[in-house]
Design a protein around this motif. Structure first.
Motif, short mmCIF file in Angstrom:
data_model
loop_
_atom_site.label_atom_id
_atom_site.label_comp_id
_atom_site.label_asym_id
_atom_site.label_seq_id
_atom_site.Cartn_x
_atom_site.Cartn_y
_atom_site.Cartn_z
N PHE A 2 0.81 -1.22 0.00
CA PHE A 2 0.00 0.00 0.00
C PHE A 2 0.85 1.28 0.00
CE2 PHE A 2 0.60 -1.28 4.40
CZ PHE A 2 1.00 -0.10 5.01
N GLU A 3 2.16 1.16 0.17
CA GLU A 3 3.04 2.32 0.19
C GLU A 3 3.55 2.69 -1.20
OE1 GLU A 3 5.27 2.09 4.47
OE2 GLU A 3 5.98 0.68 2.94
N ILE A 4 3.36 1.82 -2.17
CA ILE A 4 3.87 2.06 -3.52
C ILE A 4 2.90 2.95 -4.28
CG2 ILE A 4 4.57 0.99 -5.69
CD1 ILE A 4 5.03 -1.60 -4.02
N LYS A 5 3.43 4.00 -4.92
CA LYS A 5 2.61 4.85 -5.78
C LYS A 5 2.92 4.46 -7.22
CE LYS A 5 2.30 8.77 -2.69
NZ LYS A 5 2.55 10.20 -2.52
N PRO A 6 1.92 4.01 -7.96
CA PRO A 6 2.17 3.62 -9.35
C PRO A 6 2.52 4.83 -10.23
CG PRO A 6 -0.17 3.42 -8.84
CD PRO A 6 0.52 3.83 -7.58
N TRP A 7 3.16 4.57 -11.35
CA TRP A 7 3.56 5.61 -12.30
C TRP A 7 2.86 5.31 -13.61
CZ3 TRP A 7 6.20 2.18 -9.54
CH2 TRP A 7 6.84 1.12 -10.18
N PRO A 8 2.75 6.29 -14.50
CA PRO A 8 1.86 6.16 -15.66
C PRO A 8 2.33 5.24 -16.79
CG PRO A 8 2.90 8.32 -15.65
CD PRO A 8 3.31 7.63 -14.38
N LEU A 9 3.56 4.80 -16.80
CA LEU A 9 4.05 4.00 -17.93
C LEU A 9 4.71 2.71 -17.48
CD1 LEU A 9 5.70 6.96 -19.86
CD2 LEU A 9 3.52 5.87 -20.41
N GLY A 10 4.93 1.81 -18.43
CA GLY A 10 5.70 0.58 -18.20
C GLY A 10 5.25 -0.23 -17.00
N THR A 11 6.19 -0.55 -16.13
CA THR A 11 5.89 -1.41 -14.98
C THR A 11 4.96 -0.73 -13.97
OG1 THR A 11 7.96 -0.67 -13.95
CG2 THR A 11 8.00 -2.78 -15.13
N LYS B 223 2.12 0.54 -14.64
CA LYS B 223 0.79 0.01 -14.95
C LYS B 223 0.60 -1.36 -14.31
CE LYS B 223 -0.98 3.08 -17.80
NZ LYS B 223 -2.19 3.80 -17.53
N ALA B 224 1.64 -2.18 -14.32
CA ALA B 224 1.55 -3.50 -13.69
C ALA B 224 1.38 -3.37 -12.19
CB ALA B 224 2.81 -4.32 -14.02
N VAL B 225 2.08 -2.41 -11.58
CA VAL B 225 1.94 -2.15 -10.15
C VAL B 225 0.50 -1.72 -9.85
CG1 VAL B 225 2.60 -0.58 -8.27
CG2 VAL B 225 4.35 -1.60 -9.72
N GLN B 226 -0.04 -0.83 -10.65
CA GLN B 226 -1.40 -0.34 -10.45
C GLN B 226 -2.41 -1.48 -10.53
OE1 GLN B 226 -2.80 2.35 -13.49
NE2 GLN B 226 -4.18 3.37 -12.05
N GLU B 227 -2.25 -2.35 -11.50
CA GLU B 227 -3.15 -3.50 -11.66
C GLU B 227 -3.03 -4.46 -10.48
OE1 GLU B 227 -3.25 -7.00 -14.88
OE2 GLU B 227 -3.26 -4.97 -15.74
N TRP B 228 -1.81 -4.73 -10.06
CA TRP B 228 -1.53 -5.62 -8.93
C TRP B 228 -2.18 -5.08 -7.66
CZ3 TRP B 228 1.93 -4.62 -4.74
CH2 TRP B 228 2.24 -5.73 -3.95
N GLN B 229 -2.04 -3.77 -7.43
CA GLN B 229 -2.65 -3.15 -6.25
C GLN B 229 -4.17 -3.20 -6.32
OE1 GLN B 229 -0.65 0.70 -6.38
NE2 GLN B 229 0.47 0.17 -4.53
N ARG C 154 -5.91 -6.03 -5.01
CA ARG C 154 -5.86 -6.10 -3.55
C ARG C 154 -6.67 -4.99 -2.89
NH1 ARG C 154 -2.26 -8.48 -5.87
NH2 ARG C 154 -1.00 -10.15 -5.06
N GLY C 155 -7.42 -4.24 -3.70
CA GLY C 155 -8.24 -3.16 -3.17
C GLY C 155 -7.47 -1.91 -2.82
N ILE C 156 -6.29 -1.74 -3.41
CA ILE C 156 -5.45 -0.57 -3.17
C ILE C 156 -5.51 0.33 -4.40
CG2 ILE C 156 -3.10 0.24 -2.69
CD1 ILE C 156 -2.58 -2.65 -1.58
N PHE C 157 -5.92 1.58 -4.19
CA PHE C 157 -6.07 2.52 -5.31
C PHE C 157 -5.32 3.81 -5.01
CE2 PHE C 157 -9.67 -0.35 -5.28
CZ PHE C 157 -9.63 -0.84 -6.57
N ASN C 158 -3.99 3.74 -5.09
CA ASN C 158 -3.14 4.90 -4.83
C ASN C 158 -3.13 5.83 -6.02
OD1 ASN C 158 -2.45 4.00 -2.29
ND2 ASN C 158 -0.54 3.07 -2.93
N GLU C 159 -2.87 7.13 -5.75
CA GLU C 159 -2.75 8.12 -6.79
C GLU C 159 -1.53 7.80 -7.65
OE1 GLU C 159 -2.03 12.94 -7.17
OE2 GLU C 159 -2.50 12.05 -5.23
N ILE C 160 -1.67 7.98 -8.96
CA ILE C 160 -0.57 7.75 -9.89
C ILE C 160 0.39 8.94 -9.81
CG2 ILE C 160 0.05 7.49 -12.33
CD1 ILE C 160 -2.68 6.11 -12.69
#
Length: 62
Positions: free
Chosen positions: A31-40, A42-48, A51-57
């Motif tokens: 839950f501490e990871i903030k996803p970024w808009p490109l490449g991996t 997007k994979a982090v955002q999908e993975w989160q 798990r019900g985690i929706f952090n700001e990009i």
């Protein structure tokens, strides 16, 4: 940003150890990871999201 990010998503058991060859690393909770808009990021955002985690990009344009 001069970074190399290699990400693996696997089911594993036991203790995770990191190589002495790593110059620098940071361990974060899911839950501490903030996803970024490109490449991996997007994979982090999908993975989160699974798990019900929706952090700001992270916005790199600021």
């Amino acid at each position: 940003m001069n970074q190399l990010i290699i990400a693996y998503y696997v089911r594993a058991s036991g203790e995770i150890t990191l190589s002495e060859e790593l110059v620098d690393y940071k361990r974060l909770k899911d839950f501490e990871i903030k996803p970024w808009p490109l490449g991996t990021g997007k994979a982090v955002q999908e993975w989160q999201a699974k798990r019900g985690i929706f952090n700001e990009i992270i916005d790199f344009t600021r």
